[in-house]
Design an enzyme around this catalytic site. Structure first.
Site, PDB file in Angstrom:
ATOM      1  N   ARG A 188       0.769  -1.237  -0.074  1.00 17.89           N
ATOM      2  CA  ARG A 188       0.164   0.026  -0.030  1.00 17.89           C
ATOM      3  C   ARG A 188       0.665   1.209  -0.117  1.00 17.89           C
ATOM      4  O   ARG A 188       1.867   1.342   0.579  1.00 17.89           O
ATOM      5  CB  ARG A 188      -0.946  -0.088   1.210  1.00 17.89           C
ATOM      6  CG  ARG A 188      -1.967  -0.784   1.200  1.00 17.89           C
ATOM      7  CD  ARG A 188      -3.059  -0.431   2.255  1.00 17.89           C
ATOM      8  NE  ARG A 188      -2.171  -0.574   3.689  1.00 17.89           N
ATOM      9  CZ  ARG A 188      -2.774   0.151   4.578  1.00 17.89           C
ATOM     10  NH1 ARG A 188      -3.901   0.939   4.549  1.00 17.89           N
ATOM     11  NH2 ARG A 188      -2.285   0.394   5.818  1.00 17.89           N
ATOM     12  N   SER A 232       7.495  -4.975   7.403  1.00 18.92           N
ATOM     13  CA  SER A 232       7.266  -6.063   8.401  1.00 18.92           C
ATOM     14  C   SER A 232       8.025  -7.297   8.172  1.00 18.92           C
ATOM     15  O   SER A 232       7.258  -8.353   8.163  1.00 18.92           O
ATOM     16  CB  SER A 232       5.655  -6.201   8.471  1.00 18.92           C
ATOM     17  OG  SER A 232       4.785  -4.988   8.411  1.00 18.92           O
ATOM     18  N   ASP A 290       5.313  -3.239  11.607  1.00 23.45           N
ATOM     19  CA  ASP A 290       3.772  -2.967  11.858  1.00 23.45           C
ATOM     20  C   ASP A 290       3.441  -2.947  13.369  1.00 23.45           C
ATOM     21  O   ASP A 290       2.515  -2.029  13.505  1.00 23.45           O
ATOM     22  CB  ASP A 290       3.148  -4.205  11.193  1.00 23.45           C
ATOM     23  CG  ASP A 290       3.380  -5.285  11.658  1.00 23.45           C
ATOM     24  OD1 ASP A 290       4.414  -5.789  12.039  1.00 23.45           O
ATOM     25  OD2 ASP A 290       2.966  -6.425  11.142  1.00 23.45           O
TER      26      ASP A 290
END
Length: 928
Positions: A555, A616, A670
């Site tokens: 994203r 992550s 994250d």
């Protein structure tokens, strides 16, 4: 009565009336001419709308009895029996049964062969009971029963192996276990002293010991109704309802355990003994009581009690008929010219005679002989009218039983969330057995009309009190043996308080090791510094870019931090598998292409915005904008990246693509993003927790304690990477055989040991291996092979969430398992749910133990007597599982009582959180 079925085509109401409304027979055309006869028959006739109302009242009374709040005031007691299963046909062994009857004690030895209970071997003996026993001391009653057992065993050559005994005790009891029941009250002529309020199982066991029968154990107590249900369960399909209409009346059925609030059970089903004989004791049946019923009640030993039983029980039917005849004789409608004084004598007429009188063929002759035996001189018309009164009384009893049965069936249908219920009903009744053409057909037809959504098949019981009691006892022993095996299998997954305290201590030790400069290299919990030195304080402002790379979906976001809000726009891009497994250059070039596409769409190409990068994957962070990849996970394997600074790789790709407006100020994982995202809403948020596909945690540590970085002042967020906790063997004692089986089939055996006990990627696999072990032990799915269950990852972790969902009926659990091609019984569904609950509960408790180590360390670091802190949390397991968060929080409170911990669910920690890290970094850069 008009013959049943003769008016079926005329509609439901016509059928109803044809079933229970008395009408003249051809041989007595003048029968209805006398108004007194008409009034008598009308009083004994219950119209359809009234029966429907009686059903509704019974439903209300049942619900009152099931509720803990209203149970004490309920007339329909709805007593739990602690019988949670029906026979499966595998029951085998020798069993004793003792049945306490009205005038005698019956003892039986029953041998079940494990053949579906098709050919049980039964030996029995009846012992007449002296009348004084029924009304004497309680101790004398139980001594007499024990003597009967002793004599019976002596007569058959008593075996010396253990003999389990089932005790049929047909009185109202408050049962708290299958083998523990306190007598509520005597009935049926019994009034033994010093028994009410006592455990009758213990009284019998003590009396048996006096007889030196040390090998006889009372393992189950039941009434005759439950035994009836059990014997009828032998016919192919399980029987889940039973109805007894003898001298008294009662019913039982398999209820959803969670609705039986007086019992501890919350899953599966439990047989409930309705004790419906007392229905109406609060006046709810007053509108259907006749003067004859009132007279019978006043002459009984318990006026005002057992009102429903006095309308349908065979002990009272003849008395109702007697009072009706007495009333009609008094006004010269019957027996004109006869001395009718005899009709004033209680019990002069017997129910068996009433049942014979209502017979179509021989009834008139039986009416005459019965009346003449009483010294009466009946005319043909007298005999006909007596027959009609008898038929009206019996028909009313059948219709009222049908209303009660319809209430039970509708309750079952509603509680199981079914549109249509199909069920077997065991029936034990001298009315049903001897005259099924009348009583049984009325019962069947009226039940169908009052509960059209239910299809009930009535099955006559064969020795429900004897054979049924043996089967109850056998089922109890089978379930107890299965329970021992299941508990033994699941025991390693059920962690004690001491186990959790040990995990907490081990986590604390590994944290200290990970923070130490010298010991860090050997620590399983890496405690990686993130160089994030503060959480949001509310002064952050501006526009920031964020990247979120944690899987195959990537994203790009633009985050606008305003005075009182945060606005975001984002777009997701797929990273093809070919790219994730190619070279580092191809992977990061693809990422830059996505960034450029996003900036073009958002009209951001002319701006250079600070960028936070959520990456992550395990990294060693050397600065806020410098992180060295330690290893790929989640299916990534791009070459040339491990050991490299991922920010540098991103910047190099930007240069190759000639995208010069990239300003990476922070790289985070994250977990840190989750903490920062929640920190914007709650300044006390200093811990981040992820419990989803994987698991990790971070928290704000005192910089002076971080031996792997320079500096003493302030605090720094530590990325624990606690998924690897235990990789050095410190958790080996907590790894079960099932965990080892799961670990061996992963892409990283021996690694991420803590994560494999907790996270969503593995819980379904743990459950699958446990189910396979239960099948192998023939404790599940009848031991039949389950080929689909052999497939890795077929039992997804989302099934745990679905199966443990509050209020999810076990029918729906069976549907989930059916989709896996698993043909399950009701008991299978209960066991699968228990396995899921055990695995998810262990995961929540282990997570809590790890978190307890974190909050306790923070409290001690700060020298506080009590720490108040917020945990920002994300992850599908935490958010979607119906119980995980609750168990986690409860266990944490128990393990860390000096810490008040609030949990705040993150909203887009990996996107919004990364931008906030960048915002805090920019805020810090502007500070003097």
């Amino acid at each position: 009565l008009v013959s049943i079925g003769s008016q079926v085509s005329l509609g439901a109401q016509a059928v109803c009336k044809s079933i229970w409304c008395p009408t003249p027979l051809p041989l007595a055309p003048a029968l209805m001419s006398h108004p007194q006869v008409q009034r008598a028959l009308l009083a004994l006739t219950i119209p359809p709308e009234t029966l429907q109302a009686v059903k509704g009242r019974m439903l209300q009374a049942m619900r009152k009895g099931l509720s803990r709040q209203t149970h004490a005031q309920a007339n329909v007691r709805m007593l739990p029996t602690y019988i949670c299963s029906t026979p499966d046909g595998t029951e085998k062994g020798d069993f004793l049964v003792v049945e306490l009857c009205q005038t005698h004690v019956r003892t039986l030895r029953v041998t079940l062969l494990g053949d579906g209970n098709q050919s049980p071997q039964v030996t029995y003996k009846i012992f007449d009971m002296p009348g004084e026993i029924m009304r004497g001391k309680g101790e004398a009653l139980f001594d007499f029963i024990a003597q009967c057992v002793s004599q019976f065993l002596a007569g058959i050559g008593s075996p010396q192996h253990r003999l389990p005994l089932g005790f049929v005790f047909p009185f109202s009891c408050r049962q708290t276990q299958l083998d523990k029941a306190e007598l509520i009250s005597w009935s049926k002529g019994f009034s033994c002293s010093n028994v009410e309020g006592k455990d009758v199982v213990q009284l019998l066991q003590s009396a048996i010991k006096k007889q030196k029968l040390q090998h006889v154990d009372v393992v189950a107590l039941m009434n005759d109704t439950v035994g009836t249900m059990m014997t009828c369960s032998m016919v192919g399909k399980p029987c889940e309802v039973a109805l007894v209409v003898g001298m008294g009346t009662n019913s039982c059925f398999m209820a959803e355990a969670q609705q039986v609030e007086m019992a501890e059970e919350t899953s599966g089903r439990m047989c409930v003994n309705t004790e419906w004989g007392c229905f109406g004791d609060d006046g709810t049946l007053n509108d259907i009581l006749t003067p004859y019923d009132q007279n019978v009640d006043q002459e009984s030993s318990n006026p005002g009690e057992k009102r429903f039983e006095k309308l349908v029980g065979s002990l009272y039917l003849a008395e109702i008929v007697r009072h009706a005849l007495t009333t009609l004789a008094a006004v010269k409608v019957l027996f004109v010219g006869s001395n009718v004084t005899v009709l004033r004598t209680k019990d002069v007429l017997k129910t068996q005679q009433v049942l014979e009188i209502i017979d179509n063929e021989e009834g008139m002759a039986k009416a005459r002989s019965t009346l003449e035996s009483l010294g009466l001189r009946p005319s043909e018309q007298d005999c006909c009218r007596v027959q009609q009164i008898c038929r009206a009384v019996v028909s009313r009893a059948a219709a009222l039983c049908a209303a009660g049965l319809a209430a039970i069936l509708s309750h079952m249908c509603q509680s199981r969330e079914l549109e249509q219920l199909s069920v077997n009903v065991g029936v034990d009744s001298e009315l049903y057995r001897g005259h099924s053409s009348r009583f049984g057909e009325i019962l069947q037809s009226v039940t169908g009309l009052l509960a059209p959504e239910c299809k009930a098949t009535l099955l006559p019981s064969v020795d429900g009190t004897g054979l049924g009691a043996a089967i109850v006892t056998a089922v109890a022993l089978r379930l107890a043996a299965q329970r021992r095996e299941v508990d033994q299998l699941l025991a390693p997954l059920r962690l004690s308080r001491a186990d959790l305290e040990r995990v907490q201590l081990l986590m604390r030790q590994e944290m200290e090791r990970g923070l130490g400069r010298e010991s860090n290299a050997n620590a399983s919990v890496r405690m990686l510094p993130t160089y994030v030195r503060g959480t949001p304080d509310g002064t952050e402002r501006g526009e920031f870019l964020a990247l979120d790379l944690g899987g195959t979906n990537f994203r790009v976001l633009v985050v606008r931090v305003l005075e009182n809000s945060i606005c975001m726009a984002s777009e997701s891009y797929v990273i093809p598998t070919a790219v994730t497994q190619s070279t580092g250059e191809e992977l990061f070039d693809h990422i830059i292409d996505c960034i450029v596409d996003f900036q073009l769409k958002q009209d951001l190409m002319e701006q250079v915005l600070p960028l936070g990068f959520t990456f992550s994957f395990p990294c060693q962070q050397l600065g806020l904008d410098k992180a060295v990849l330690l290893s790929w996970t989640k299916g990534f394997s791009a070459s040339g990246c491990v050991g490299q600074d991922v920010v540098h790789l991103l910047r190099e790709a930007a240069q190759r693509k000639q995208h010069l407006g990239l300003k990476v100020v922070a790289v985070v994982n994250d977990t840190v993003g989750t903490m920062m995202s929640c920190g914007y809403d709650d300044p006390k948020c200093e811990i981040g927790l992820i419990v989803g596909t994987g698991t990790n945690a971070c928290y704000m540590e005192e910089t002076r304690n971080v031996g792997t970085v320079e500096g003493e002042q302030g605090r720094m967020c530590i990325n624990m990477e606690w998924g690897a906790f235990g990789d050095n063997g410190c958790l080996d004692d907590f790894f079960t055989n099932f965990d080892h089986l799961v670990d061996k089939k992963t892409i990283n055996p021996g690694k991420q040991r803590f994560e494999k006990l907790i996270s969503g990627m593995y819980l379904g696999e743990i459950v699958r291996h446990i189910l396979l072990a239960l099948v192998e032990k023939r404790l599940l799915f009848r031991g039949e092979p389950c080929p689909k269950l052999q497939t890795k990852d077929i039992f997804q972790t989302k099934f745990l969430s679905d199966i443990e969902m509050d209020g999810l009926a076990l029918r729906q659990v069976r549907a989930i398992l059916h989709d896996l091609e698993l043909q399950t019984s009701f008991e299978d569904s209960v066991l699968v749910r228990e396995v899921c609950q055990t695995v998810s509960l262990r995961a929540a408790k282990l997570c809590a133990a790890g978190l307890a180590a974190v909050v306790e360390k923070m409290r001690e670091n700060r020298g506080l007597a009590q720490l108040a802190v917020t945990v920002g949390v994300d992850g599908t397991l935490y958010k979607m599982h119906p119980r995980f968060s609750q168990h986690l929080q409860q266990t944490l409170q128990d393990l860390a009582p000096k810490c008040t911990v609030t949990f705040l669910q993150s909203e887009d920690g990996s996107g919004k959180g990364a931008a906030l890290v960048a915002a805090v970094a920019c805020r810090g850069a502007k500070s003097p």
